[in-house]
Structures are given as C-alpha cells and as structure tokens.
Design a protein around this motif. Structure first.
Motif, mmCIF file in Angstrom:
data_model
loop_
_atom_site.group_PDB
_atom_site.id
_atom_site.type_symbol
_atom_site.label_atom_id
_atom_site.label_comp_id
_atom_site.label_asym_id
_atom_site.label_seq_id
_atom_site.Cartn_x
_atom_site.Cartn_y
_atom_site.Cartn_z
ATOM 1 N N TYR A 398 -30.128 0.374 -84.258
ATOM 2 C CA TYR A 398 -29.087 -0.113 -85.164
ATOM 3 C C TYR A 398 -28.919 0.877 -86.317
ATOM 4 O O TYR A 398 -29.874 1.545 -86.738
ATOM 5 C CB TYR A 398 -29.446 -1.497 -85.723
ATOM 6 C CG TYR A 398 -29.484 -2.567 -84.666
ATOM 7 C CD1 TYR A 398 -28.335 -3.283 -84.339
ATOM 8 C CD2 TYR A 398 -30.669 -2.859 -83.991
ATOM 9 C CE1 TYR A 398 -28.371 -4.269 -83.357
ATOM 10 C CE2 TYR A 398 -30.711 -3.827 -83.008
ATOM 11 C CZ TYR A 398 -29.550 -4.534 -82.693
ATOM 12 O OH TYR A 398 -29.585 -5.501 -81.715
ATOM 13 N N PHE A 399 -27.689 0.935 -86.805
ATOM 14 C CA PHE A 399 -27.413 1.731 -87.998
ATOM 15 C C PHE A 399 -28.101 1.093 -89.199
ATOM 16 O O PHE A 399 -28.406 -0.108 -89.206
ATOM 17 C CB PHE A 399 -25.898 1.799 -88.251
ATOM 18 C CG PHE A 399 -25.178 2.803 -87.380
ATOM 19 C CD1 PHE A 399 -24.844 4.049 -87.882
ATOM 20 C CD2 PHE A 399 -24.824 2.484 -86.071
ATOM 21 C CE1 PHE A 399 -24.168 4.962 -87.086
ATOM 22 C CE2 PHE A 399 -24.158 3.389 -85.278
ATOM 23 C CZ PHE A 399 -23.818 4.643 -85.777
ATOM 24 N N LYS A 400 -28.322 1.901 -90.217
ATOM 25 C CA LYS A 400 -28.941 1.416 -91.446
ATOM 26 C C LYS A 400 -27.974 1.556 -92.614
ATOM 27 O O LYS A 400 -27.100 2.427 -92.623
ATOM 28 C CB LYS A 400 -30.225 2.196 -91.740
ATOM 29 C CG LYS A 400 -31.368 1.901 -90.786
ATOM 30 C CD LYS A 400 -32.617 2.675 -91.177
ATOM 31 C CE LYS A 400 -33.774 2.327 -90.250
ATOM 32 N NZ LYS A 400 -35.013 3.059 -90.613
ATOM 33 N N LYS A 401 -28.191 0.684 -93.594
ATOM 34 C CA LYS A 401 -27.436 0.744 -94.839
ATOM 35 C C LYS A 401 -28.439 0.770 -95.973
ATOM 36 O O LYS A 401 -29.207 -0.180 -96.153
ATOM 37 C CB LYS A 401 -26.513 -0.475 -94.974
ATOM 38 C CG LYS A 401 -25.698 -0.484 -96.270
ATOM 39 C CD LYS A 401 -24.893 -1.766 -96.409
ATOM 40 C CE LYS A 401 -25.828 -2.954 -96.670
ATOM 41 N NZ LYS A 401 -25.049 -4.190 -96.996
ATOM 42 N N GLY A 402 -28.457 1.889 -96.694
ATOM 43 C CA GLY A 402 -29.408 1.999 -97.795
ATOM 44 C C GLY A 402 -30.845 1.867 -97.340
ATOM 45 O O GLY A 402 -31.674 1.315 -98.069
ATOM 46 N N GLY A 403 -31.142 2.312 -96.119
ATOM 47 C CA GLY A 403 -32.497 2.255 -95.588
ATOM 48 C C GLY A 403 -32.835 0.958 -94.897
ATOM 49 O O GLY A 403 -33.922 0.825 -94.335
ATOM 50 N N LEU A 404 -31.909 -0.014 -94.930
ATOM 51 C CA LEU A 404 -32.156 -1.311 -94.303
ATOM 52 C C LEU A 404 -31.338 -1.438 -93.025
ATOM 53 O O LEU A 404 -30.187 -1.002 -92.950
ATOM 54 C CB LEU A 404 -31.809 -2.436 -95.263
ATOM 55 C CG LEU A 404 -32.608 -2.466 -96.577
ATOM 56 C CD1 LEU A 404 -32.092 -3.580 -97.479
ATOM 57 C CD2 LEU A 404 -34.098 -2.632 -96.290
ATOM 58 N N GLN A 405 -31.953 -2.073 -92.028
ATOM 59 C CA GLN A 405 -31.277 -2.228 -90.739
ATOM 60 C C GLN A 405 -30.105 -3.188 -90.861
ATOM 61 O O GLN A 405 -30.168 -4.200 -91.550
ATOM 62 C CB GLN A 405 -32.273 -2.746 -89.703
ATOM 63 C CG GLN A 405 -31.680 -2.925 -88.310
ATOM 64 C CD GLN A 405 -32.726 -3.365 -87.302
ATOM 65 O OE1 GLN A 405 -33.729 -2.692 -87.124
ATOM 66 N NE2 GLN A 405 -32.495 -4.512 -86.677
ATOM 67 N N THR A 406 -29.018 -2.829 -90.119
ATOM 68 C CA THR A 406 -27.836 -3.696 -90.068
ATOM 69 C C THR A 406 -27.679 -4.227 -88.658
ATOM 70 O O THR A 406 -28.515 -3.971 -87.785
ATOM 71 C CB THR A 406 -26.580 -2.901 -90.464
ATOM 72 O OG1 THR A 406 -26.293 -1.943 -89.436
ATOM 73 C CG2 THR A 406 -26.783 -2.192 -91.800
ATOM 74 N N ASP A 407 -26.575 -4.947 -88.423
ATOM 75 C CA ASP A 407 -26.308 -5.454 -87.078
ATOM 76 C C ASP A 407 -25.340 -4.568 -86.306
ATOM 77 O O ASP A 407 -24.833 -4.956 -85.251
ATOM 78 C CB ASP A 407 -25.755 -6.881 -87.160
ATOM 79 C CG ASP A 407 -24.444 -6.951 -87.939
ATOM 80 O OD1 ASP A 407 -24.033 -5.899 -88.515
ATOM 81 O OD2 ASP A 407 -23.840 -8.028 -87.970
#
Length: 478
Positions: A398-407
């Motif tokens: 999954y892609f990340k946003k600001g180092g956090l996993q997204t959906d």
C-alpha cells in the motif's frame, strides 16, 4: 754383400720409427648439466703423457739443481674455436697432476705438488722435484695423469658456446710423450628451460575491468632458458579456439586470435596467437656470459576484444606451446603453459539521481478518468555478465501518507520497460518485466510507469496530499 745391405736398411728403418711420437690431444667433454646449472666440473684422472723409461727427474750441477717439468701454452692465453672467433680464457680450466705410473711422485725432503692452476704462455711447473737427487724423489713409469677442473664461477662468468675450444701445449721433458699436444674443451649443443610457469590463472571480479579503454596485459611469469647455442622463441596455441564454459555450464568457444603474445621488453615481437608456430623473437637469443637468457612473456587483449569476447561469466581456457629452437634448427626444447581466465558473475543496477523520483499529479477530471502514463528515459543502467531476468517490486502493498499506510493499493501502479508489452502491477512480490536478457554492460533502459483508468478512478475522493511508495529493481540469473 747384397744380403747384408738389405739387413742394415731394415735395422735403420725400425730404429728411426721408434723415435717418432704421435701427438695425443686431450679431449675434455664438459657435461651440459655443469654448464647450464653452473656446477663445478671435475674430470676423471686423464692421461696427458706417457713415461716409458724414466724413474727420476733431470738435475744439473752435479744433482743439486732439479729441472722441474712444465707446461707452456704456445698458442696464446685463450682457448679458441677453430671455426669461429669465439674464445674462452685460460682461467676457465684448472689442472693438477694426479699420478705418474699409478701414484704421485715422491716429494722427498723438499719437493711439492703444486695446487690447481691454469695454462699460461709462461712455463708453469706441474711438479716441484726435491732440491737435490740425494734428498729422495723419483716416480714410476707409465701413464702421467692429470685432473682437470672448471670452477662454478667460471660457468657464471663466461659464455660457453657449443663446439671445440683448443689450446696448444708444450712440455719440456723429452722422455715424456708427446712433447706437444692440444687441450680441447668439448661443449655440447643444448637448450634447457630452467624456469617458466606451467599454469597461469587470471581472475576477473569487477565490471570496471570492462569499462577501461586500456589493453589488458597479463604476464606469464619469469622465463629463464639456459643454452649453449643461439636460439629463437617460437610459440602457438594448442587450438584455434579458446574453450569456454559459462557459469551455468554451457560450453562455447572464442577465437584465439583475439589474444596476442609479446613480452615486457623488446625481446619478443607482439603477434596474434594461432594454432601454427610463429617465431616471436625480435632477434636471435645469443649465448651470453652465464649461458642464460631470461624474459617475461605477456598476453594482450584489446579493450574492445576483452569486452566482446571475455565478458560473459565463466571459465576460459587455452594452452600455449613454446619451442626454443636453435637458429640452425638442429635442436629444440619444448614447454607448455595452461592458461585459465575465470570471470566471476557480477551484476549492477544503477539509477541516476535525476531518475530517482517519479511524480504523478492529479489536477484535472481527465487525469482521474483516463489515468496517466509516463516514460522515464534512461532511468535504469544495468550490467550483468550472465543471462538474466529483471524484476520489480515494492516494499509494501500500500502507498503511504506521511509515513503511515493508506488503503491505496500498490497495484494501481504498473511498471514495464518501454518497448515491451509487459506492464506488471506493483506489489511486494517481485514481478518480471524483462525476459531472457543476455549479458550486457551499461545498458540504458527507458522505464514506463502507468496508472490506468481504473486505478486513477479509485483515487477519486481521496485526500489531496502526497502518497508515496518505494520501488526496487533486481536481477535473477538464468
């Protein structure tokens, strides 16, 4: 009267014939081992003269002044070859009395046996009789034997060319025969390899060796040849091809002509190898002091031939046949060297700094509706000296946003090589994007990145921000 005349003539003829002594030349055959290995030569006791009658020395002044037996060189201070201008100094050969009639003469009260000495144009005593006949002395009838010697230092200091070297010697006792004789050194024809490498192992462990524009040079180690004749250095390969076995066990060949043979100096000319003997000597190897010539043969491969013929990982083998042959082709000496070039498997993937980031911007309805695709020119520079396949994968699903996993699933991004029909959805599982690649150096690939319409439409309603994922490329050898 007629009968008496015939009888007297017969007696006269026999009497005169008994006083004629035929010269007995002394031949000393010097073994090649002594010459080539520079080891002292000592002869067996050798008959030089014969004493049929005498048992004591000549004395003058009523037996109080002995006449010592002497040798004198009457041909000069050197041994000479009759067929050439080559010489050896008199110091090359030493001699000493060994026996007279089976044992050494008596030295009496004041006599002595001189040590080993060399011939001279001056008279040299080979025995010192006692100072007076009353002090004892004397010797046996029979053969007069001498021991001859060539010191090891003389083999190192002089050039012993094949052939006969002679010196004319005179001695001063009328009753010893012969009065004059030749001392002849017999030098055999010989060529012998003293040192050379029977094997040569070369290992290539860096792809940078193939990026160099310089000719590859490998020395075959010091070669030393001992010889008593002038020779030429001939060489060939055992076959027209270099035998190759790939790192995966697949056999092949390379043309031997891409490899040249020469030397680290000017003694050999540089020529391409072939399966036929060639003379590589720049000039004849002449007999020199010490009877040895040494040089270092070298192998050469141009940068272009090295890259084109010896890049693939595996083992390249060939055999070199060397032949040191006398200039008159009368004798020769062979030597072989087995050469092995091992190229270790190596691979590299380089992504220039300008291609490390791939950005997709979604700003219009069409971009969400139709998706996007872009090609990054020369994004990957790859090198591999084995057949290979190229894979791509991500570090997460999954892609990340600001180092956090997204959906947002990684598989909305498809990656392929420009010009290929393969577009692999990105995932943590490696996906093949290049099939059956052949060994290659610094190949530049244009990489195609695609977010198709379905994937782009799935981004509708997502927060307006930056989403990221890491992409990795890898090889698998086949």
């Amino acid at each position: 009267m007629k009968t008496m005349k015939g009888f007297l003539i017969g007696i006269f003829t026999v009497f005169c014939g008994s006083t004629v002594a035929k010269a007995q030349d002394i031949y000393l055959s010097v073994p090649e081992n002594n010459i080539l290995n520079r080891v002292e030569f000592t002869s067996v006791p050798t008959r030089v003269m014969v004493n049929p009658n005498r048992t004591n020395w000549d004395y003058t002044f009523f037996g109080l002044a002995p006449i010592a037996p002497t040798f004198t060189s009457v041909s000069g201070p050197v041994f000479t070859q009759s067929s050439s201008s080559f010489t050896l100094p008199s110091s090359t050969l030493l001699w000493q009395l060994e026996s007279m009639g089976g044992q050494l003469p008596s030295t009496g009260f004041s006599g002595s046996l001189p040590g080993f000495q060399s011939f001279s144009t001056s008279a040299l005593r080979w025995f010192d009789p006692p100072g007076s006949i009353i002090f004892g002395g004397g010797f046996n009838k029979g053969n007069i034997n001498f021991t001859f010697k060539i010191p090891a230092a003389q083999f190192a200091a002089n050039a012993y060319r094949a052939g006969n070297y002679s010196m004319d010697i005179s001695q001063n006792y009328n009753d010893f025969t012969p009065r004059n004789f030749k001392t002849i050194l017999v030098i055999p024809s010989s060529i012998r390899w003293l040192t050379s490498s029977l094997t040569k192992y070369i290992e290539i462990s860096s792809l940078n060796d193939y990026r160099s524009t310089s000719t590859r040079v490998w020395d075959l180690g010091n070669t030393e040849i001992a010889h008593t004749v002038d020779f030429n250095f001939w060489a060939k390969a055992a076959a027209n091809n270099v035998q190759f076995t790939s790192s995966k066990g697949v056999p092949g060949t390379r043309n031997i002509a891409s490899i040249k043979l020469g030397s680290n100096g000017s003694v050999l000319t540089t020529k391409a190898l072939s399966a036929n003997f060639q003379n590589f000597s720049a000039a004849n190897f002449s007999v020199v002091a010490g009877n040895r010539n040494s040089f270092t043969p070298e192998l050469y491969v141009s940068a272009e031939d090295f890259k084109n013929n010896f890049f693939e990982a595996g083992t390249y083998t060939f055999e070199l046949n060397f032949n040191a042959t006398s200039t008159d082709n009368s004798i020769n000496s062979l030597q072989n060297t087995a050469v092995q070039l091992k190229v270790l498997p190596r691979s590299e993937i380089t992504i220039p700094s300008s291609g490390r980031n791939v950005n997709f911007n979604f700003n219009t309805a069409a971009q969400y509706t139709d998706g996007q695709s872009q090609v990054i020119p020369n994004q990957i520079i790859l090198s591999n000296n084995e057949s290979f396949e190229l894979y791509v994968k991500s570090d997460e699903n999954y892609f990340k946003k600001g180092g956090l996993q997204t959906d947002i699933n990684s598989n909305i991004l498809q990656i392929g090589v420009d010009g290929s029909s393969v577009n692999a959805p990105l995932s943590k599982t490696p996906q093949k994007i290049l099939f059956n690649g052949t060994p290659v150096l610094d190949r530049q690939l244009n990489v195609r990145y695609t977010i198709p319409a379905a994937g782009a439409q799935g981004l509708v309603g997502k927060e307006n921000t930056t989403y990221s994922i890491n992409v990795y490329y890898s090889f698998t050898a086949i």
